[in-house]
Design a protein around this motif. Structure first.
Motif, PDB file in Angstrom:
ATOM      1  N   PHE A 140       6.157   1.633  -9.933  1.00 59.66           N
ATOM      2  CA  PHE A 140       5.021   2.536 -10.084  1.00 59.66           C
ATOM      3  C   PHE A 140       3.757   1.725  -9.892  1.00 59.66           C
ATOM      4  O   PHE A 140       3.528   0.743 -10.599  1.00 59.66           O
ATOM      5  CB  PHE A 140       5.063   3.182 -11.474  1.00 59.66           C
ATOM      6  CG  PHE A 140       4.036   4.255 -11.679  1.00 59.66           C
ATOM      7  CD1 PHE A 140       4.037   5.398 -10.904  1.00 59.66           C
ATOM      8  CD2 PHE A 140       3.071   4.132 -12.663  1.00 59.66           C
ATOM      9  CE1 PHE A 140       3.101   6.398 -11.098  1.00 59.66           C
ATOM     10  CE2 PHE A 140       2.136   5.130 -12.866  1.00 59.66           C
ATOM     11  CZ  PHE A 140       2.152   6.257 -12.074  1.00 59.66           C
ATOM     12  N   PHE A 141       2.943   2.120  -8.926  1.00 56.85           N
ATOM     13  CA  PHE A 141       1.750   1.367  -8.567  1.00 56.85           C
ATOM     14  C   PHE A 141       0.509   2.035  -9.151  1.00 56.85           C
ATOM     15  O   PHE A 141       0.310   3.241  -8.997  1.00 56.85           O
ATOM     16  CB  PHE A 141       1.633   1.267  -7.041  1.00 56.85           C
ATOM     17  CG  PHE A 141       2.826   0.612  -6.419  1.00 56.85           C
ATOM     18  CD1 PHE A 141       2.952  -0.763  -6.431  1.00 56.85           C
ATOM     19  CD2 PHE A 141       3.837   1.365  -5.850  1.00 56.85           C
ATOM     20  CE1 PHE A 141       4.065  -1.381  -5.875  1.00 56.85           C
ATOM     21  CE2 PHE A 141       4.949   0.759  -5.282  1.00 56.85           C
ATOM     22  CZ  PHE A 141       5.065  -0.614  -5.295  1.00 56.85           C
ATOM     23  N   THR A 142      -0.315   1.246  -9.813  1.00 57.56           N
ATOM     24  CA  THR A 142      -1.577   1.733 -10.369  1.00 57.56           C
ATOM     25  C   THR A 142      -2.698   0.885  -9.788  1.00 57.56           C
ATOM     26  O   THR A 142      -2.453  -0.052  -9.031  1.00 57.56           O
ATOM     27  CB  THR A 142      -1.562   1.645 -11.912  1.00 57.56           C
ATOM     28  OG1 THR A 142      -1.476   0.291 -12.308  1.00 57.56           O
ATOM     29  CG2 THR A 142      -0.399   2.432 -12.496  1.00 57.56           C
ATOM     30  N   LEU A 143      -3.931   1.191 -10.158  1.00 54.51           N
ATOM     31  CA  LEU A 143      -5.060   0.461  -9.577  1.00 54.51           C
ATOM     32  C   LEU A 143      -5.084  -1.014  -9.972  1.00 54.51           C
ATOM     33  O   LEU A 143      -5.434  -1.867  -9.168  1.00 54.51           O
ATOM     34  CB  LEU A 143      -6.375   1.127  -9.995  1.00 54.51           C
ATOM     35  CG  LEU A 143      -6.620   2.513  -9.404  1.00 54.51           C
ATOM     36  CD1 LEU A 143      -7.932   3.087  -9.901  1.00 54.51           C
ATOM     37  CD2 LEU A 143      -6.614   2.476  -7.883  1.00 54.51           C
ATOM     38  N   LYS A 144      -4.702  -1.336 -11.213  1.00 50.66           N
ATOM     39  CA  LYS A 144      -4.795  -2.726 -11.670  1.00 50.66           C
ATOM     40  C   LYS A 144      -3.472  -3.483 -11.659  1.00 50.66           C
ATOM     41  O   LYS A 144      -3.453  -4.688 -11.490  1.00 50.66           O
ATOM     42  CB  LYS A 144      -5.369  -2.774 -13.091  1.00 50.66           C
ATOM     43  CG  LYS A 144      -6.831  -2.391 -13.165  1.00 50.66           C
ATOM     44  CD  LYS A 144      -7.361  -2.585 -14.555  1.00 50.66           C
ATOM     45  CE  LYS A 144      -8.823  -2.181 -14.607  1.00 50.66           C
ATOM     46  NZ  LYS A 144      -9.365  -2.278 -15.949  1.00 50.66           N
TER      47      LYS A 144
END
Length: 175
Positions: A140-144
């Motif tokens: 799961f990719f997030t901004l940080k």
């Protein structure tokens, strides 16, 4: 005596016809952990399966929930990370790596948020893929930060079972 036999036959036929008329709902024969209450999600009724708790790979105190639900006739995957200030963009992918080596992308359809939530409407193709394969890794990719999860065999069995249950479940209208 003939009248008694005729009336007995009529009663017997009416009982067998009423038994035939009662259809068994397939979901009633399964022990599905599907719940629905009067709460609304974006103004619509919904039903949900039991949540699956996943621990972030190589982290002790970071968790996420993987939960399947249904609105109208659509099945959704809700994914939420329980860490503060996790910003997720719309269209941000959720990568599923299966035990057979295949990789599959699901795109977040939920609006941009910083509470770590993604909502994905599953297509028939997505559901078929999830039912046919066991997930080895979820990314799961997030901004940080990028998060990685490894569902167990029991989690994989539950995902398949919940998808089957939700497919059969009819979202009940408000009373």
């Amino acid at each position: 005596m003939k009248a008694l036999k005729i009336s007995l036959l009529i009663v017997l036929f009416s009982i067998t016809n009423s038994i035939k008329a009662q259809k068994i709902n397939p979901i009633d024969t399964l022990n599905c952990p599907i719940s629905q209450n009067d709460l609304l999600l974006s103004g619509k009724l919904f039903a949900s399966a039991a949540p699956i708790l996943l621990r972030v790979y190589n982290e002790d105190n970071e968790y996420a929930v993987f939960q399947l639900g249904k609105r109208r006739n659509s099945i959704y995957l809700y994914f939420k990370i329980f860490t503060d200030n996790v910003c997720v963009k719309q269209e941000q992918p959720l990568e599923l790596y299966f035990k057979n080596g295949d990789m599959y992308l699901l795109k977040n359809t939920y609006k941009v948020n910083c509470d770590g939530t993604a909502a994905l409407e599953l297509t028939r193709k997505d559901i078929k893929k999830l039912k046919a394969n066991s997930i080895n890794t979820i990314k799961f990719f997030t901004l940080k930060k990028d998060y990685e999860f490894s569902p167990s065999e029991e989690d994989n069995q539950n995902i398949k079972f919940y998808l089957h249950c939700l497919k059969l479940y009819k979202v009940k209208k408000k009373r």
